[in-house]
Write a protein that holds these residues in place. Sequence first.
Motif, PDB file in Angstrom:
ATOM      1  N   LEU A  11       0.928  -1.399  -0.063  1.00  0.00           N
ATOM      2  CA  LEU A  11      -0.011  -0.097   0.041  1.00  0.00           C
ATOM      3  C   LEU A  11       0.893   1.289   0.063  1.00  0.00           C
ATOM      4  O   LEU A  11       0.487   2.420  -0.250  1.00  0.00           O
ATOM      5  CB  LEU A  11      -0.921  -0.096   1.215  1.00  0.00           C
ATOM      6  N   TRP A  37      -6.114   5.623  -7.630  1.00  0.00           N
ATOM      7  CA  TRP A  37      -7.347   4.894  -7.455  1.00  0.00           C
ATOM      8  C   TRP A  37      -7.354   3.410  -7.632  1.00  0.00           C
ATOM      9  O   TRP A  37      -7.686   2.580  -7.367  1.00  0.00           O
ATOM     10  CB  TRP A  37      -8.442   5.559  -8.201  1.00  0.00           C
ATOM     11  N   PHE A  43      -6.051  -2.971  -4.025  1.00  0.00           N
ATOM     12  CA  PHE A  43      -5.928  -3.348  -2.341  1.00  0.00           C
ATOM     13  C   PHE A  43      -7.355  -3.732  -2.189  1.00  0.00           C
ATOM     14  O   PHE A  43      -7.500  -4.839  -1.438  1.00  0.00           O
ATOM     15  CB  PHE A  43      -5.478  -1.994  -1.685  1.00  0.00           C
ATOM     16  N   LEU A  44      -8.470  -3.246  -2.454  1.00  0.00           N
ATOM     17  CA  LEU A  44      -9.924  -3.445  -2.048  1.00  0.00           C
ATOM     18  C   LEU A  44     -10.501  -4.907  -2.637  1.00  0.00           C
ATOM     19  O   LEU A  44     -10.904  -5.642  -1.645  1.00  0.00           O
ATOM     20  CB  LEU A  44     -10.785  -2.610  -2.813  1.00  0.00           C
ATOM     21  N   PHE A  53     -18.885  -4.852  -5.389  1.00  0.00           N
ATOM     22  CA  PHE A  53     -19.849  -3.937  -5.943  1.00  0.00           C
ATOM     23  C   PHE A  53     -19.284  -2.521  -5.826  1.00  0.00           C
ATOM     24  O   PHE A  53     -19.728  -1.580  -6.512  1.00  0.00           O
ATOM     25  CB  PHE A  53     -21.229  -3.901  -5.195  1.00  0.00           C
ATOM     26  N   ASP A  57     -18.055   0.163  -9.275  1.00  0.00           N
ATOM     27  CA  ASP A  57     -18.356   1.402  -9.523  1.00  0.00           C
ATOM     28  C   ASP A  57     -17.011   2.201  -9.742  1.00  0.00           C
ATOM     29  O   ASP A  57     -17.169   3.118 -10.586  1.00  0.00           O
ATOM     30  CB  ASP A  57     -19.028   2.001  -8.477  1.00  0.00           C
ATOM     31  N   LYS A  61     -15.842   4.395 -12.968  1.00  0.00           N
ATOM     32  CA  LYS A  61     -15.419   5.892 -13.093  1.00  0.00           C
ATOM     33  C   LYS A  61     -14.077   6.051 -13.662  1.00  0.00           C
ATOM     34  O   LYS A  61     -14.008   6.735 -14.101  1.00  0.00           O
ATOM     35  CB  LYS A  61     -15.312   6.247 -11.509  1.00  0.00           C
ATOM     36  N   ARG A 107     -18.005  15.333 -13.270  1.00  0.00           N
ATOM     37  CA  ARG A 107     -19.187  14.610 -12.382  1.00  0.00           C
ATOM     38  C   ARG A 107     -18.518  13.297 -11.961  1.00  0.00           C
ATOM     39  O   ARG A 107     -18.604  12.794 -10.804  1.00  0.00           O
ATOM     40  CB  ARG A 107     -20.258  14.829 -12.911  1.00  0.00           C
ATOM     41  N   ARG A 111     -17.300  12.164  -7.921  1.00  0.00           N
ATOM     42  CA  ARG A 111     -17.455  10.661  -6.941  1.00  0.00           C
ATOM     43  C   ARG A 111     -16.068  10.194  -6.534  1.00  0.00           C
ATOM     44  O   ARG A 111     -16.303   9.757  -5.306  1.00  0.00           O
ATOM     45  CB  ARG A 111     -18.126   9.739  -8.100  1.00  0.00           C
ATOM     46  N   TRP A 118     -13.553  10.108   2.327  1.00  0.00           N
ATOM     47  CA  TRP A 118     -13.605   9.038   3.053  1.00  0.00           C
ATOM     48  C   TRP A 118     -12.331   8.201   3.428  1.00  0.00           C
ATOM     49  O   TRP A 118     -12.138   7.928   4.609  1.00  0.00           O
ATOM     50  CB  TRP A 118     -14.725   7.948   2.473  1.00  0.00           C
ATOM     51  N   LEU A 123      -8.091   6.563   6.909  1.00  0.00           N
ATOM     52  CA  LEU A 123      -6.680   6.149   7.285  1.00  0.00           C
ATOM     53  C   LEU A 123      -6.327   6.792   8.554  1.00  0.00           C
ATOM     54  O   LEU A 123      -5.511   6.295   9.482  1.00  0.00           O
ATOM     55  CB  LEU A 123      -5.884   6.854   6.067  1.00  0.00           C
ATOM     56  N   HIS A 151     -24.881   9.256  -0.911  1.00  0.00           N
ATOM     57  CA  HIS A 151     -25.716   8.052  -1.361  1.00  0.00           C
ATOM     58  C   HIS A 151     -26.968   7.657  -0.790  1.00  0.00           C
ATOM     59  O   HIS A 151     -27.501   7.955   0.324  1.00  0.00           O
ATOM     60  CB  HIS A 151     -24.599   6.881  -0.727  1.00  0.00           C
ATOM     61  N   VAL A 155     -27.630   1.899  -0.821  1.00  0.00           N
ATOM     62  CA  VAL A 155     -26.092   1.957  -1.234  1.00  0.00           C
ATOM     63  C   VAL A 155     -25.515   1.880   0.198  1.00  0.00           C
ATOM     64  O   VAL A 155     -24.757   1.061   0.757  1.00  0.00           O
ATOM     65  CB  VAL A 155     -25.540   2.985  -1.895  1.00  0.00           C
ATOM     66  N   PHE A 163     -18.707  -3.506   5.276  1.00  0.00           N
ATOM     67  CA  PHE A 163     -17.607  -3.066   6.623  1.00  0.00           C
ATOM     68  C   PHE A 163     -17.500  -4.134   7.780  1.00  0.00           C
ATOM     69  O   PHE A 163     -16.676  -4.264   7.974  1.00  0.00           O
ATOM     70  CB  PHE A 163     -18.396  -1.539   7.026  1.00  0.00           C
ATOM     71  N   PHE A 172      -5.690  -6.752   8.696  1.00  0.00           N
ATOM     72  CA  PHE A 172      -5.692  -5.426   7.934  1.00  0.00           C
ATOM     73  C   PHE A 172      -4.298  -4.836   7.563  1.00  0.00           C
ATOM     74  O   PHE A 172      -4.063  -4.671   6.419  1.00  0.00           O
ATOM     75  CB  PHE A 172      -6.633  -4.330   8.373  1.00  0.00           C
TER      76      PHE A 172
END
Length: 215
Positions: A11, A37, A43-44, A53, A57, A61, A107, A111, A118, A123, A151, A155, A163, A172
Amino acid sequence: APEAPEEKFSLREVLDTFKLCLSEDKEVYVEHYVAGWRGLIKFLNSLGSVFGFISKDAVNKIKILVTHLEGENSSEYVTVQSMVKYELENELVDLNKRGNHPESGCRTLLRLHRALRWLELFLERLRTSGEDGKTSVMCAEAYNESLSQHHPWVVRKAAGMAFCVLPGRPAFFEVMNVGTPEQVVAMLGDALPLISEVYQVTEELYAQHNLLDLP
Ligand code: 1PX
């Protein structure tokens, strides 16, 4: 164990990408923003398919932004500043309601920009958490303070469920592949001011042009 052919992803490298985002005169490079990103999404994905999901998204983007970056007007999309100027001057942004430009750079990046807030909040919680800190709680709190406000209920509900299955702090930190918990905390301390600055610069730019509520 045998040596992995490819170097394991850390990371630290991902967060380092955000260093490259700001030019000397504080413009944000779209290319590096997107690269940052991409790494986060990798990582996600390594955290499991429940996050599918969300990553789907984000990948969408990113694809939209890459299309702009590589399109015939690519020179207008070098920085977020030039993108905003170009799209506004050429009326390529739906300002009040969704219309002919559902895939405007403005736009779409907004997002990710909201999600960056967040990330910053999450972090920061991770960095200051104790050994028994709960990642799911940190993540939910960061989300409730930022992204969730943009949201709809479904969502928020789905995000809340995802989470809950986040690994605990030790696991983690392990997947982050940065080193000892102390090294993770130090790395976060280095990375956070950069992420925060990229966020602030973008936020001010969007505020100046009244773009913070783009549909
Ligand atoms: C050490 C920490 C690193 C963690 C890296 C995690 C990267 C997370 C990437 C999240 C990217 C989320 C982008 C969301 C963009 C968005 O808000 N899209 C919505 C609006 O788009 P629209 O085009 O319709 O206007 C869209 O409706 C979103 C749907 C998907 C659900 C988004 C939930 C976001 C939760 C963010 C927290 C991620 C939790 C990761 C746990 C580590």
